[in-house]
Scaffold this active site. Structure first.
Site, mmCIF file in Angstrom:
data_model
loop_
_atom_site.group_PDB
_atom_site.id
_atom_site.type_symbol
_atom_site.label_atom_id
_atom_site.label_comp_id
_atom_site.label_asym_id
_atom_site.label_seq_id
_atom_site.Cartn_x
_atom_site.Cartn_y
_atom_site.Cartn_z
ATOM 1 N N GLU A 1 -6.502 4.373 8.392
ATOM 2 C CA GLU A 1 -6.338 5.816 8.131
ATOM 3 C C GLU A 1 -7.611 6.407 7.551
ATOM 4 O O GLU A 1 -7.980 7.544 7.849
ATOM 5 C CB GLU A 1 -5.125 6.035 7.202
ATOM 6 C CG GLU A 1 -3.819 5.791 7.954
ATOM 7 C CD GLU A 1 -2.665 5.297 7.108
ATOM 8 O OE1 GLU A 1 -2.713 5.419 5.868
ATOM 9 O OE2 GLU A 1 -1.696 4.770 7.701
ATOM 10 N N GLY B 1 2.872 -1.221 4.284
ATOM 11 C CA GLY B 1 3.004 0.186 3.936
ATOM 12 C C GLY B 1 4.456 0.533 3.670
ATOM 13 O O GLY B 1 4.968 0.351 2.565
ATOM 14 N N GLY B 2 5.142 0.997 4.715
ATOM 15 C CA GLY B 2 6.502 1.513 4.573
ATOM 16 C C GLY B 2 7.454 0.637 3.767
ATOM 17 O O GLY B 2 8.139 1.126 2.855
ATOM 18 N N GLU C 1 -5.193 -5.349 10.771
ATOM 19 C CA GLU C 1 -4.146 -4.344 10.956
ATOM 20 C C GLU C 1 -4.361 -3.629 12.285
ATOM 21 O O GLU C 1 -5.126 -2.665 12.353
ATOM 22 C CB GLU C 1 -4.202 -3.319 9.824
ATOM 23 C CG GLU C 1 -3.966 -3.903 8.453
ATOM 24 C CD GLU C 1 -3.362 -2.867 7.506
ATOM 25 O OE1 GLU C 1 -2.280 -3.138 6.993
ATOM 26 O OE2 GLU C 1 -3.957 -1.798 7.316
ATOM 27 N N ASN D 1 0.867 -1.183 0.000
ATOM 28 C CA ASN D 1 0.000 0.000 0.000
ATOM 29 C C ASN D 1 0.902 1.230 0.000
ATOM 30 O O ASN D 1 1.542 1.529 1.000
ATOM 31 C CB ASN D 1 -0.883 -0.049 1.259
ATOM 32 C CG ASN D 1 -1.684 1.217 1.476
ATOM 33 O OD1 ASN D 1 -1.767 2.082 0.606
ATOM 34 N ND2 ASN D 1 -2.293 1.328 2.653
ATOM 35 N N TRP D 2 0.938 1.912 -1.149
ATOM 36 C CA TRP D 2 1.843 3.061 -1.261
ATOM 37 C C TRP D 2 1.292 4.305 -0.586
ATOM 38 O O TRP D 2 1.975 5.331 -0.519
ATOM 39 C CB TRP D 2 2.142 3.357 -2.735
ATOM 40 C CG TRP D 2 2.999 2.328 -3.410
ATOM 41 C CD1 TRP D 2 3.557 1.220 -2.840
ATOM 42 C CD2 TRP D 2 3.402 2.325 -4.783
ATOM 43 N NE1 TRP D 2 4.281 0.528 -3.769
ATOM 44 C CE2 TRP D 2 4.205 1.175 -4.966
ATOM 45 C CE3 TRP D 2 3.165 3.168 -5.876
ATOM 46 C CZ2 TRP D 2 4.768 0.861 -6.211
ATOM 47 C CZ3 TRP D 2 3.728 2.853 -7.110
ATOM 48 C CH2 TRP D 2 4.520 1.715 -7.267
ATOM 49 N N LYS D 3 0.042 4.238 -0.122
ATOM 50 C CA LYS D 3 -0.573 5.407 0.533
ATOM 51 C C LYS D 3 -0.379 6.652 -0.335
ATOM 52 O O LYS D 3 -0.414 6.546 -1.558
ATOM 53 C CB LYS D 3 0.002 5.569 1.952
ATOM 54 C CG LYS D 3 -0.135 4.277 2.763
ATOM 55 C CD LYS D 3 0.161 4.442 4.215
ATOM 56 C CE LYS D 3 -0.018 3.086 4.916
ATOM 57 N NZ LYS D 3 0.211 3.161 6.355
HETATM 58 P P1 PGA Z 1 3.135 -0.127 7.682
HETATM 59 O O1 PGA Z 1 1.647 0.148 7.129
HETATM 60 O O2 PGA Z 1 3.619 -1.375 7.003
HETATM 61 O O3 PGA Z 1 3.929 1.094 7.266
HETATM 62 O O4 PGA Z 1 3.031 -0.283 9.151
HETATM 63 C C1 PGA Z 1 0.751 -0.900 7.004
HETATM 64 C C2 PGA Z 1 -0.553 -0.396 6.437
HETATM 65 O O5 PGA Z 1 -0.940 0.721 6.747
HETATM 66 O O6 PGA Z 1 -1.228 -1.116 5.673
#
Ligand code: PGA
Length: 252
Positions: A98, A235-236, A168, A9-11
């Site tokens: 989020e 994410g990260g 999550e 997930n590149w957000k």
């Molecule tokens: P993260 O994010 O790997 O940066 O903790 C996970 C996500 O929000 O799906």
């Protein structure tokens, strides 16, 4: 039986040029990964370009959100499911924490988005998870159970078979504080039991449940060795080709 999914997930990161560079670097690094499904969720403006660049590869694409609406119309700022398919999406992340915490996506809204995604043949990745406060109060299963009740309300068996669940824990997202494999497994088992009670054993056995929250190359194998963890939503560590490729190619 349940083919693992590694989803990135590149957000709200990466311009189109950065997205193309990432996909170009990633493709050869994951070309031999046949035992997992690879899904990437770029920001909307990059989806079409990267999906075109990845055509013929083993990388699939997701949107990070979807409109509740299923008919085109006057809905400023919204993106409809058929538009997502049109640019190359097969999946869509729904109800990420989020979105739930910052943009008002209640479980009722999440439910409408689930229906919209399923209506268009997109595979929803529905996110659930408790806050630290809720876990400290021992309420994590109640919270996740309620989120599942409401978010998956009215889904048929057939629709559930096309859906993916992501656990999550909010306290583990972007914090570097991963749930321990045992903590994650406990909740994944609970979610599978929920699926069995709400649907039946066949659905519970078939549904992929991903873990998300500070998944990194050095903890992915331990998490994935738990029996009820069927993949990761990242994410990260999904933002760079090398670290994401390490996740995809984790040691089994
Ligand atoms: P993260 O994010 O790997 O940066 O903790 C996970 C996500 O929000 O799906």
């Amino acid at each position: 039986m349940r083919k693992p999914i590694i989803a990135g997930n590149w957000k709200m990161f990466k311009l189109v040029g950065d997205s193309v560079a990432m996909i170009t670097a990633l493709k050869p690094l994951v070309a031999n990964a046949s035992q997992v499904e690879i899904v990437i969720a770029p920001p909307y403006p990059s989806i079409k370009t990267v999906a075109d660049r990845a055509e013929g590869s083993n990388i699939q694409f997701a949107a990070q959100d979807i409109s509740t609406e299923i008919k085109h119309g006057a809905h400023t700022g919204e993106v409809c499911g058929d538009m997502l398919k049109d640019v190359g999406c097969t999946h869509v992340i729904i109800g990420h924490s989020e979105r739930r915490s910052m943009y008002g996506d209640t479980s009722q809204v999440v439910n409408r988005k689930m229906r919209a995604a399923l209506n268009f043949g997109l595979a929803p990745i529905v996110c659930v998870g408790e806050t630290l406060e809720e876990r400290d109060a021992g309420r994590e299963q109640d919270v996740v159970g309620n989120q599942l009740d409401e978010s998956l309300s009215g889904l048929t068996r057939e629709e559930m078979l096309r859906s993916i669940v992501a656990y999550e824990p909010v306290w583990a997202i972007g914090t570097g504080r991963t749930a321990t494999p045992a903590q994650a497994q406990e909740m994944h088992r609970f979610i599978r039991q929920w699926l069995s009670a709400r649907f039946d054993n066949q659905i519970a056995d078939a549904t992929r449940i991903l873990y998300g929250g500070s998944v990194k190359p050095d903890n992915v194998s331990d998490l994935m060795s738990e029996p009820d963890i069927d993949g990761a939503l990242v994410g990260g560590a999904s933002l760079e080709a090398e670290s994401f490729a390490k996740l995809v190619n984790y040691n089994r």
